[in-house]
Write a protein that holds these residues in place. Structure first.
Motif, PDB file in Angstrom:
ATOM      1  N   ALA A 157       0.824  -1.208   0.000  1.00 27.99           N
ATOM      2  CA  ALA A 157       0.000   0.000   0.000  1.00 27.99           C
ATOM      3  C   ALA A 157       0.859   1.259   0.000  1.00 27.99           C
ATOM      4  O   ALA A 157       0.510   2.270  -0.632  1.00 27.99           O
ATOM      5  CB  ALA A 157      -0.941  -0.004   1.206  1.00 27.99           C
ATOM      6  N   ILE A 158       2.006   1.209   0.681  1.00 24.70           N
ATOM      7  CA  ILE A 158       2.895   2.377   0.708  1.00 24.70           C
ATOM      8  C   ILE A 158       3.419   2.672  -0.693  1.00 24.70           C
ATOM      9  O   ILE A 158       3.478   3.828  -1.121  1.00 24.70           O
ATOM     10  CB  ILE A 158       4.057   2.129   1.690  1.00 24.70           C
ATOM     11  CG1 ILE A 158       3.528   1.991   3.120  1.00 24.70           C
ATOM     12  CG2 ILE A 158       5.087   3.259   1.604  1.00 24.70           C
ATOM     13  CD1 ILE A 158       4.589   1.620   4.128  1.00 24.70           C
ATOM     14  N   SER A 159       3.797   1.623  -1.421  1.00 28.23           N
ATOM     15  CA  SER A 159       4.310   1.798  -2.787  1.00 28.23           C
ATOM     16  C   SER A 159       3.277   2.507  -3.652  1.00 28.23           C
ATOM     17  O   SER A 159       3.583   3.498  -4.343  1.00 28.23           O
ATOM     18  CB  SER A 159       4.653   0.436  -3.399  1.00 28.23           C
ATOM     19  OG  SER A 159       5.359  -0.389  -2.516  1.00 28.23           O
ATOM     20  N   PHE A 160       2.052   1.997  -3.631  1.00 28.46           N
ATOM     21  CA  PHE A 160       1.005   2.563  -4.478  1.00 28.46           C
ATOM     22  C   PHE A 160       0.588   3.957  -4.007  1.00 28.46           C
ATOM     23  O   PHE A 160       0.390   4.862  -4.818  1.00 28.46           O
ATOM     24  CB  PHE A 160      -0.200   1.631  -4.519  1.00 28.46           C
ATOM     25  CG  PHE A 160      -0.112   0.598  -5.611  1.00 28.46           C
ATOM     26  CD1 PHE A 160      -0.526   0.896  -6.903  1.00 28.46           C
ATOM     27  CD2 PHE A 160       0.393  -0.655  -5.355  1.00 28.46           C
ATOM     28  CE1 PHE A 160      -0.441  -0.043  -7.912  1.00 28.46           C
ATOM     29  CE2 PHE A 160       0.488  -1.616  -6.358  1.00 28.46           C
ATOM     30  CZ  PHE A 160       0.065  -1.310  -7.645  1.00 28.46           C
ATOM     31  N   ASN A 161       0.444   4.130  -2.698  1.00 30.39           N
ATOM     32  CA  ASN A 161      -0.015   5.426  -2.195  1.00 30.39           C
ATOM     33  C   ASN A 161       0.982   6.535  -2.502  1.00 30.39           C
ATOM     34  O   ASN A 161       0.600   7.658  -2.852  1.00 30.39           O
ATOM     35  CB  ASN A 161      -0.265   5.352  -0.691  1.00 30.39           C
ATOM     36  CG  ASN A 161      -1.476   4.524  -0.352  1.00 30.39           C
ATOM     37  OD1 ASN A 161      -2.304   4.255  -1.206  1.00 30.39           O
ATOM     38  ND2 ASN A 161      -1.587   4.109   0.898  1.00 30.39           N
ATOM     39  N   THR A 162       2.281   6.229  -2.367  1.00 30.85           N
ATOM     40  CA  THR A 162       3.304   7.231  -2.682  1.00 30.85           C
ATOM     41  C   THR A 162       3.235   7.626  -4.150  1.00 30.85           C
ATOM     42  O   THR A 162       3.277   8.818  -4.499  1.00 30.85           O
ATOM     43  CB  THR A 162       4.700   6.676  -2.353  1.00 30.85           C
ATOM     44  OG1 THR A 162       4.744   6.273  -0.982  1.00 30.85           O
ATOM     45  CG2 THR A 162       5.766   7.732  -2.595  1.00 30.85           C
ATOM     46  N   THR A 163       3.113   6.628  -5.020  1.00 27.76           N
ATOM     47  CA  THR A 163       3.044   6.910  -6.457  1.00 27.76           C
ATOM     48  C   THR A 163       1.741   7.626  -6.807  1.00 27.76           C
ATOM     49  O   THR A 163       1.725   8.581  -7.601  1.00 27.76           O
ATOM     50  CB  THR A 163       3.161   5.605  -7.256  1.00 27.76           C
ATOM     51  OG1 THR A 163       4.309   4.869  -6.811  1.00 27.76           O
ATOM     52  CG2 THR A 163       3.307   5.891  -8.741  1.00 27.76           C
ATOM     53  N   LEU A 164       0.643   7.162  -6.218  1.00 21.51           N
ATOM     54  CA  LEU A 164      -0.657   7.785  -6.477  1.00 21.51           C
ATOM     55  C   LEU A 164      -0.645   9.275  -6.142  1.00 21.51           C
ATOM     56  O   LEU A 164      -1.058  10.118  -6.946  1.00 21.51           O
ATOM     57  CB  LEU A 164      -1.736   7.079  -5.650  1.00 21.51           C
ATOM     58  CG  LEU A 164      -2.576   6.004  -6.317  1.00 21.51           C
ATOM     59  CD1 LEU A 164      -3.451   5.311  -5.280  1.00 21.51           C
ATOM     60  CD2 LEU A 164      -3.435   6.597  -7.416  1.00 21.51           C
ATOM     61  N   THR A 165      -0.166   9.596  -4.950  1.00 24.03           N
ATOM     62  CA  THR A 165      -0.176  11.002  -4.527  1.00 24.03           C
ATOM     63  C   THR A 165       0.793  11.828  -5.370  1.00 24.03           C
ATOM     64  O   THR A 165       0.542  13.010  -5.631  1.00 24.03           O
ATOM     65  CB  THR A 165       0.174  11.120  -3.039  1.00 24.03           C
ATOM     66  OG1 THR A 165       1.387  10.393  -2.766  1.00 24.03           O
ATOM     67  CG2 THR A 165      -0.928  10.547  -2.170  1.00 24.03           C
ATOM     68  N   ALA A 166       1.901  11.217  -5.811  1.00 27.65           N
ATOM     69  CA  ALA A 166       2.834  11.927  -6.684  1.00 27.65           C
ATOM     70  C   ALA A 166       2.170  12.273  -8.010  1.00 27.65           C
ATOM     71  O   ALA A 166       2.321  13.392  -8.524  1.00 27.65           O
ATOM     72  CB  ALA A 166       4.078  11.076  -6.929  1.00 27.65           C
ATOM     73  N   VAL A 167       1.415  11.328  -8.556  1.00 29.77           N
ATOM     74  CA  VAL A 167       0.749  11.552  -9.837  1.00 29.77           C
ATOM     75  C   VAL A 167      -0.385  12.567  -9.684  1.00 29.77           C
ATOM     76  O   VAL A 167      -0.583  13.434 -10.538  1.00 29.77           O
ATOM     77  CB  VAL A 167       0.219  10.216 -10.405  1.00 29.77           C
ATOM     78  CG1 VAL A 167      -0.599  10.444 -11.667  1.00 29.77           C
ATOM     79  CG2 VAL A 167       1.383   9.273 -10.702  1.00 29.77           C
TER      80      VAL A 167
END
Length: 732
Positions: A157-167
């Motif tokens: 979840a950390i991997s996806f959440n970090t990328t999601l918020t960056a995008v």
């Protein structure tokens, strides 16, 4: 060693990073030099120098852990050059890059790890993702995330959440929604941060329906939507000027235990076309609202206003808040359950309708055989879900269609029996342990109560006072020895291998394992005027109307009839697996049975003002008149509560598994102690244990029902995750 001391030209790199301060990136210099076409040697030299310096830096133990945001590498001394090439230190270095937004430096650290035979892990990549997000390098973040499978890494979840918020921060909304959609495919469960990012992306794209659907999905999944979640949805409603839904959402926030902030109010006002029109919009909303009355069976009622486009979830939340009730079902005027996630309009509700709220009694039963477990849960609609070891009853597929309108479930050590509302009984699990009731199925009608011995037998009390038994004959499955006398039965009680039946005339009949209480012949003349039966694993105790007690069975487990004969003025008898404890009318206690589990029994006898007693397998706990709690017995079963003693104030209820206790306090919080495997450690869910209305316990798990209707479960050993999944369903 400093770079300028070994002739490598390392000083220039230090000066480069000191002067650049993240303003000029390495690849920017490389591109500039490439365009000139005559400085390629300088570029190559610069590249080699950088790699050298980075390799030197990565071998420094204390230096890596203390890399500053400014990367003042030339301040490092020779004493720092202690080489510890571990993944932990590399990860620390990559993490430090986030603070200074040095995403390129983070990527270099990541690339260098394999050169010293260290394989980057998920933590390494997550740190690089965070640095890429901080440096607004969202393309690199997406690239890193997409590279996980090729690296044989599992994104979390950390991997996806970090990328999601960056995008999302980079305003690439479609890309963000695409990343969110792929999370389940990568076996990653979205959390509230994931949903907030996706809702924000949908909001900016003016797709308010999608934003609302994501919000509802998050809430249906029992995620704790926060003020950021509401802000994101309100933003989408503001953009399309959908003021009615915005006002309804704003109105529902207090019921969800979320306080609106200034942004929430601003967006709601903005949805009504500006500050000058919000009062008119609010008035219009109130005129359109459906006004319904909701009543309890007790007669208590309230009137609520809800917009036609509001979700039924919001209406149920308002009911729970207004009437201060826990979980239950909302019924229409015709008695139809208003379940699901539809809207008030879709449900056909109109002003003047009188609805009712029926509290649901969820029940959890457990089969436990040595180290294996199975659980059966009755949902609010009377259906049943199971988990755990399949052959012990964890798989109920063969009888699933019949498990409807279930009122009670009992378990042996290898099977379940479910009592339905029409008085019939459904069984599953190991046949020899009571899982097959084929031989007595025709008799299992008009059943009012089920009871079970732990070693494989069931007994059913019918409305006419007769009893039907099945399962292991030696453990009570055969009642032929007393069948002719089994009439007008009022209560059934069980040890591990025997049953006792209390008749309407106050007499008692027993059958099953003799040593475990199945033989009561030596106390039969005293078994008169009995009003209540209790049992340990191998003994029974009968409380008589005159306040005296009769006990029989295995003496070491409480069957010592001589001690029981000395007791007078008893108003209630409690039992653990190993011993009995009697509560006298003056609140004092008396205990007998396995004294290895009652090492503090003398202490117990000195207690006064006892309000409630609860028992685990080998320990007792009591609430005193001042709301404090005391416990005694074997430590492994919760006999020692000193670690949480200061928290045990204003206790209202005590509950117990076989090895742990849970106390419900007056402020709606819960305190636990005892064996962690049996629910004694609630630290993983402690933050959620607020506004608890009701506690339940099985042999190894606790369930807390909250004011908002949700349920929190902990304990259950290796079945804990499966239990939590069972309770994630909408039980209303």
């Amino acid at each position: 060693m400093r770079g300028d001391e070994d002739g490598t030209g390392g000083t220039s790199i230090f000066v480069f990073y000191e002067n650049a301060r993240g303003q000029i990136e390495y690849f920017a210099i490389q591109n500039q030099v490439d365009r000139k076409g005559s400085q390629w040697c300088a570029v190559l030299q610069l590249h080699h120098e950088m790699l050298y310096v980075l390799q030197q830096l990565l071998s420094v133990a204390t230096g890596l852990a203390a890399l500053s945001v400014n990367y003042e590498f030339d301040a490092m001394t020779e004493n720092d050059a202690v080489s510890y090439n571990t993944a932990l230190r590399y990860n620390a270095s990559i993490s430090s890059c986030e603070k200074g937004s040095q995403w390129l430096m983070a990527l270099h650290f990541l690339d260098l790890m394999p050169t010293v035979s260290i394989t980057p892990d998920t933590i390494s990549y997550n740190a690089a993702l965070a640095a890429s997000k901080a440096g607004r390098a969202w393309q690199w973040a997406v690239h890193l995330l997409n590279s996980f499978p090729a690296k044989s890494l599992l994104a979390d979840a950390i991997s996806f959440n970090t990328t999601l918020t960056a995008v999302v921060d980079a305003a690439h909304w479609e890309k963000a929604l695409g990343l969110f959609d792929v999370m389940p495919e990568r076996q990653v469960q979205p959390n509230v941060i994931s949903y907030n990012a996706a809702i924000s992306a949908a909001a900016v794209e003016s797709r308010w329906q999608s934003a609302m659907e994501l919000f509802r999905t998050a809430r249906d999944g029992k995620l704790a939507c926060d003020v950021m979640s509401y802000n994101a949805v309100l933003k989408s409603l503001e953009l399309v000027k959908h003021w009615a839904v915005a006002f309804q959402l704003l109105n529902s926030m207090p019921h969800a235990r979320v306080s609106p902030d200034v942004i929430c109010y601003s967006m709601a006002i903005g949805a009504s076309s500006g500050e000058e029109q919000w009062e008119r919009s609010l008035q219009t909303w109130l005129e359109q609202a459906v006004k319904v009355e909701v009543s309890l069976l007790s007669g208590k009622s309230t009137t609520l206003a809800v917009h036609p486009d509001a979700f039924l979830d919001d209406l149920r939340a308002q009911v729970r808040e207004a009437l201060k009730v826990g979980r239950g079902r909302l019924l229409s005027p015709s008695g139809r359950a208003l379940a699901g996630a539809g809207t008030v309009r879709e449900a056909g509700l109109k002003t003047g309708d009188v609805l009712s709220w029926h509290r649901t009694q969820v029940q959890l039963a457990e089969v436990r055989s040595t180290e294996r477990r199975a659980f059966a849960l009755i949902l609010g609609d009377g259906s049943v879900v199971t988990c755990g070891t399949p052959w012990l009853g964890g798989d109920s597929q063969a009888v699933q269609e019949q498990l409807q309108n279930v009122k009670q479930i009992k378990a042996t050590d290898g099977a379940f029996a479910a009592l339905r509302g029409d008085g019939s009984v459904i069984t599953w699990g190991l046949p020899k342990h009571g899982g097959s009731s084929t031989d007595v199925q025709a008799q299992l009608k008009d059943v009012q109560e089920l009871q079970a011995t732990n070693f494989g037998a069931f007994a059913a009390r019918r409305s006419d006072g007769s009893v039907v038994t099945w399962g292991d004959p030696g453990s009570g499955g055969d009642c032929s020895s007393v069948a002719e006398q089994l009439h007008n039965v009022q209560q059934l009680q069980a040890t591990e291998q025997a049953f006792a039946a209390l008749l309407s005339d106050g007499s008692v009949l027993t059958w099953g394992g003799h040593e475990e209480g199945g033989d009561s012949s030596y106390v039969r003349d005293r078994l008169t005027g009995v009003q209540e039966l209790s049992a340990t694993v191998a003994a029974f105790a009968a409380l008589r109307t005159d306040g005296s007690v009769v006990a029989w069975g295995w003496p070491d487990f409480g069957g010592d009839s001589k001690f029981a004969e000395t007791l007078q003025d008893v108003c209630h008898v409690h039992s653990s697996a190993m011993a009995f404890i009697a509560v006298r009318s003056d609140g004092s206690l008396a205990s007998w049975g396995d004294f290895s589990s009652l090492r503090d029994s003398l202490f117990a006898r000195e207690l006064r003002g006892v309000k409630q007693v609860q028992a685990s397998d080998e320990a007792f706990a009591a609430i005193l008149s001042d709301g404090s709690v005391v416990s005694w017995g074997q430590f492994r079963s919760g006999g020692d509560s000193t670690a949480v003693q200061m928290q045990l104030q204003d206790a209202r209820e005590l509950h117990a598994t076989r090895t742990a206790f849970a106390a419900l306090l007056g402020n709606g919080s819960v305190v636990t102690w005892g064996h962690a495997d049996g629910g004694g450690d609630s630290s993983a869910v402690q933050g959620q244990l607020r506004d608890v209305q009701e506690l339940r316990a099985t042999a190894s798990a606790f369930v807390a029902f909250l004011l908002d209707g949700s349920a929190i479960v902990w304990g259950g050993g290796d079945c804990e995750e499966a239990l939590q999944e069972m309770f994630r369903a909408d039980l209303c």
